[in-house]
Design a protein around this motif. Structure first.
Motif, PDB file in Angstrom:
ATOM      1  N   ALA A 175      16.481 -10.301  41.995  1.00 42.57           N
ATOM      2  CA  ALA A 175      16.315 -10.436  40.558  1.00 42.57           C
ATOM      3  C   ALA A 175      14.858 -10.233  40.174  1.00 42.57           C
ATOM      4  CB  ALA A 175      16.790 -11.816  40.116  1.00 42.57           C
ATOM      5  N   ALA A 176      14.640  -9.695  38.985  1.00 41.81           N
ATOM      6  CA  ALA A 176      13.271  -9.493  38.505  1.00 41.81           C
ATOM      7  C   ALA A 176      12.594 -10.834  38.285  1.00 41.81           C
ATOM      8  CB  ALA A 176      13.295  -8.695  37.209  1.00 41.81           C
ATOM      9  N   ARG A 177      11.329 -10.873  38.601  1.00 42.44           N
ATOM     10  CA  ARG A 177      10.568 -12.108  38.414  1.00 42.44           C
ATOM     11  C   ARG A 177      10.349 -12.341  36.918  1.00 42.44           C
ATOM     12  NH1 ARG A 177       4.639 -13.383  41.110  1.00 42.44           N
ATOM     13  NH2 ARG A 177       4.487 -15.561  40.466  1.00 42.44           N
ATOM     14  N   PRO A 178      10.606 -13.557  36.431  1.00 44.03           N
ATOM     15  CA  PRO A 178      10.438 -13.803  34.994  1.00 44.03           C
ATOM     16  C   PRO A 178       8.984 -13.637  34.560  1.00 44.03           C
ATOM     17  CG  PRO A 178      10.801 -15.860  36.186  1.00 44.03           C
ATOM     18  CD  PRO A 178      11.073 -14.747  37.147  1.00 44.03           C
ATOM     19  N   THR A 179       8.801 -13.129  33.341  1.00 42.54           N
ATOM     20  CA  THR A 179       7.459 -12.956  32.795  1.00 42.54           C
ATOM     21  C   THR A 179       6.826 -14.312  32.529  1.00 42.54           C
ATOM     22  OG1 THR A 179       8.127 -10.889  31.743  1.00 42.54           O
ATOM     23  CG2 THR A 179       6.140 -11.957  30.890  1.00 42.54           C
ATOM     24  N   LYS A 180       5.573 -14.451  32.901  1.00 46.54           N
ATOM     25  CA  LYS A 180       4.865 -15.709  32.694  1.00 46.54           C
ATOM     26  C   LYS A 180       4.275 -15.763  31.287  1.00 46.54           C
ATOM     27  CE  LYS A 180       5.593 -17.235  36.848  1.00 46.54           C
ATOM     28  NZ  LYS A 180       6.451 -18.423  37.069  1.00 46.54           N
ATOM     29  N   THR A 181       4.362 -16.927  30.681  1.00 45.63           N
ATOM     30  CA  THR A 181       3.802 -17.122  29.343  1.00 45.63           C
ATOM     31  C   THR A 181       2.402 -17.722  29.453  1.00 45.63           C
ATOM     32  OG1 THR A 181       4.794 -19.338  29.171  1.00 45.63           O
ATOM     33  CG2 THR A 181       6.081 -17.476  28.359  1.00 45.63           C
ATOM     34  N   VAL A 182       1.493 -17.183  28.646  1.00 46.94           N
ATOM     35  CA  VAL A 182       0.115 -17.673  28.622  1.00 46.94           C
ATOM     36  C   VAL A 182      -0.306 -17.882  27.173  1.00 46.94           C
ATOM     37  CG1 VAL A 182      -2.298 -17.193  29.172  1.00 46.94           C
ATOM     38  CG2 VAL A 182      -0.505 -16.494  30.769  1.00 46.94           C
ATOM     39  N   VAL A 183      -0.869 -19.036  26.893  1.00 44.15           N
ATOM     40  CA  VAL A 183      -1.485 -19.290  25.599  1.00 44.15           C
ATOM     41  C   VAL A 183      -2.994 -19.125  25.731  1.00 44.15           C
ATOM     42  CG1 VAL A 183      -2.170 -21.164  24.025  1.00 44.15           C
ATOM     43  CG2 VAL A 183       0.240 -20.703  24.447  1.00 44.15           C
ATOM     44  N   VAL A 184      -3.574 -18.271  24.894  1.00 42.66           N
ATOM     45  CA  VAL A 184      -5.029 -18.197  24.753  1.00 42.66           C
ATOM     46  C   VAL A 184      -5.380 -19.194  23.656  1.00 42.66           C
ATOM     47  CG1 VAL A 184      -7.007 -16.755  24.177  1.00 42.66           C
ATOM     48  CG2 VAL A 184      -5.082 -15.782  25.465  1.00 42.66           C
ATOM     49  N   PHE A 185      -6.096 -20.256  24.035  1.00 44.18           N
ATOM     50  CA  PHE A 185      -6.320 -21.357  23.099  1.00 44.18           C
ATOM     51  C   PHE A 185      -7.360 -20.955  22.062  1.00 44.18           C
ATOM     52  CE2 PHE A 185      -7.668 -25.726  21.895  1.00 44.18           C
ATOM     53  CZ  PHE A 185      -6.432 -26.148  21.437  1.00 44.18           C
ATOM     54  N   ASP A 186      -6.943 -20.974  20.800  1.00 44.10           N
ATOM     55  CA  ASP A 186      -7.778 -20.502  19.702  1.00 44.10           C
ATOM     56  C   ASP A 186      -8.413 -21.694  18.985  1.00 44.10           C
ATOM     57  OD1 ASP A 186      -8.997 -19.064  17.735  1.00 44.10           O
ATOM     58  OD2 ASP A 186      -7.149 -18.498  16.691  1.00 44.10           O
ATOM     59  N   TYR A 187      -9.631 -22.032  19.406  1.00 46.27           N
ATOM     60  CA  TYR A 187     -10.331 -23.146  18.771  1.00 46.27           C
ATOM     61  C   TYR A 187     -11.603 -22.684  18.054  1.00 46.27           C
ATOM     62  CZ  TYR A 187     -13.353 -23.154  22.948  1.00 46.27           C
ATOM     63  OH  TYR A 187     -14.226 -22.803  23.958  1.00 46.27           O
ATOM     64  N   GLY A 188     -11.699 -21.364  17.854  1.00 45.96           N
ATOM     65  CA  GLY A 188     -12.788 -20.804  17.064  1.00 45.96           C
ATOM     66  C   GLY A 188     -13.987 -20.328  17.844  1.00 45.96           C
ATOM     67  N   PHE A 189     -13.937 -20.389  19.184  1.00 46.90           N
ATOM     68  CA  PHE A 189     -15.113 -20.046  19.984  1.00 46.90           C
ATOM     69  C   PHE A 189     -14.724 -19.217  21.199  1.00 46.90           C
ATOM     70  CE2 PHE A 189     -16.306 -23.780  17.614  1.00 46.90           C
ATOM     71  CZ  PHE A 189     -17.606 -23.529  17.225  1.00 46.90           C
ATOM     72  N   GLY A 190     -14.223 -18.024  20.972  1.00 45.60           N
ATOM     73  CA  GLY A 190     -13.872 -17.205  22.118  1.00 45.60           C
ATOM     74  C   GLY A 190     -13.413 -15.819  21.708  1.00 45.60           C
ATOM     75  N   ASN A 191     -13.498 -14.896  22.658  1.00 42.35           N
ATOM     76  CA  ASN A 191     -13.026 -13.528  22.430  1.00 42.35           C
ATOM     77  C   ASN A 191     -11.517 -13.490  22.663  1.00 42.35           C
ATOM     78  OD1 ASN A 191     -15.691 -12.476  22.019  1.00 42.35           O
ATOM     79  ND2 ASN A 191     -16.014 -12.658  24.221  1.00 42.35           N
ATOM     80  N   VAL A 192     -10.776 -14.068  21.734  1.00 43.26           N
ATOM     81  CA  VAL A 192      -9.349 -14.276  21.970  1.00 43.26           C
ATOM     82  C   VAL A 192      -8.588 -12.949  22.019  1.00 43.26           C
ATOM     83  CG1 VAL A 192      -9.295 -16.633  21.083  1.00 43.26           C
ATOM     84  CG2 VAL A 192      -8.979 -14.716  19.496  1.00 43.26           C
ATOM     85  N   ARG A 193      -8.973 -11.968  21.214  1.00 43.15           N
ATOM     86  CA  ARG A 193      -8.247 -10.699  21.212  1.00 43.15           C
ATOM     87  C   ARG A 193      -8.468  -9.931  22.509  1.00 43.15           C
ATOM     88  NH1 ARG A 193      -4.203 -11.433  17.812  1.00 43.15           N
ATOM     89  NH2 ARG A 193      -4.952 -12.294  15.824  1.00 43.15           N
ATOM     90  N   SER A 194      -9.691  -9.951  23.019  1.00 40.26           N
ATOM     91  CA  SER A 194      -9.964  -9.288  24.298  1.00 40.26           C
ATOM     92  C   SER A 194      -9.167  -9.951  25.418  1.00 40.26           C
ATOM     93  CB  SER A 194     -11.458  -9.356  24.615  1.00 40.26           C
ATOM     94  OG  SER A 194     -12.208  -8.612  23.684  1.00 40.26           O
ATOM     95  N   ALA A 195      -9.120 -11.282  25.395  1.00 38.68           N
ATOM     96  CA  ALA A 195      -8.355 -12.009  26.412  1.00 38.68           C
ATOM     97  C   ALA A 195      -6.870 -11.691  26.293  1.00 38.68           C
ATOM     98  CB  ALA A 195      -8.602 -13.504  26.276  1.00 38.68           C
TER      99      ALA A 195
END
Length: 216
Positions: free
Chosen positions: A3-23
């Motif tokens: 079976a295909a391995r399930p896709t992992k979910t990741v949250v990029v935590f948006d607290y106003g201080f990070g390159n969230v779109r690049s991540a």
């Protein structure tokens, strides 16, 4: 056929201080299901939580606390749930930061102080190699000449955590040098962190993020 391995979910935590779109783009490139949010339940439920950070240590800490990020990180780690910090998102994991003579408390996941980097040219901006432990999982599949992108004026110049119990695996610490050695990355069970920006480090950064996703 397996079976295909399930896709992992990741949250990029948006607290106003990070390159969230690049991540977000970098994580999507390596196959993660990514969401940028500061929502508590989504940050807690994701397979992985990525905490970026740019700017001043004190401002990042204030923003993180206002978004309850300090509490979320602590709760996830207490349950062995993966967290990764990048740049100032790594620095705030240490005990304290000192900028312009002002001391700010960090999250104290590791002892140590983030201090001004002593080098002929500051900030340290550009590509640099790192010295990773032979058993590093983060740098698996990467050769010693791999280069990563750094942008910082402050760093942790000494590693202070001593593990004396042979039953406990000591954190794996990776170093880089710019004027002096400094901590470039840490792997400590569910908690990983890098001083450099893997999301801006091309194929080498993508391999490191792939290695992280594989642990989720």
């Amino acid at each position: 056929m397996s079976a295909a391995r399930p896709t992992k979910t990741v949250v990029v935590f948006d607290y106003g201080f990070g390159n969230v779109r690049s991540a977000e783009r970098a994580l999507a490139r390596v196959g993660a299901d990514v969401e940028i949010t500061r929502d508590y339940d989504k940050a807690m439920d994701a397979d992985g939580l990525l905490v970026p950070g740019v700017g001043a240590f004190s401002a990042c800490m204030q923003g993180l606390k206002e978004a309850r990020g300090d509490w979320i990180i602590g709760r996830r780690l207490s349950g062995g749930r993966p967290v990764m910090g990048i740049c100032v998102g790594m620095q705030i994991l240490f005990e304290r930061g000192i900028e312009h003579g002002v001391e700010t408390e960090g999250l104290d996941e590791w002892p140590g102080t983030v201090e001004p980097l002593r080098a002929p040219v500051v900030p340290h901006m550009g590509w640099n190699t790192v010295d990773a432990p032979a058993d590093s999982q983060a740098f698996k599949g990467l050769d010693a000449g791999s280069r990563f992108y750094f942008v910082h004026s402050y760093a942790v110049r000494s590693w202070e955590l001593e593990v004396t119990n042979p039953a406990i695996r000591a954190p794996r610490v990776t170093w880089a040098t710019h004027g002096e050695p400094f901590v470039a990355a840490v792997e400590n069970r569910a908690l990983w962190a890098t001083q450099f920006h893997p999301e801006k480090s091309g194929d080498a950064g993508a391999q490191l993020l792939t290695n992280w996703i594989e642990t989720l």
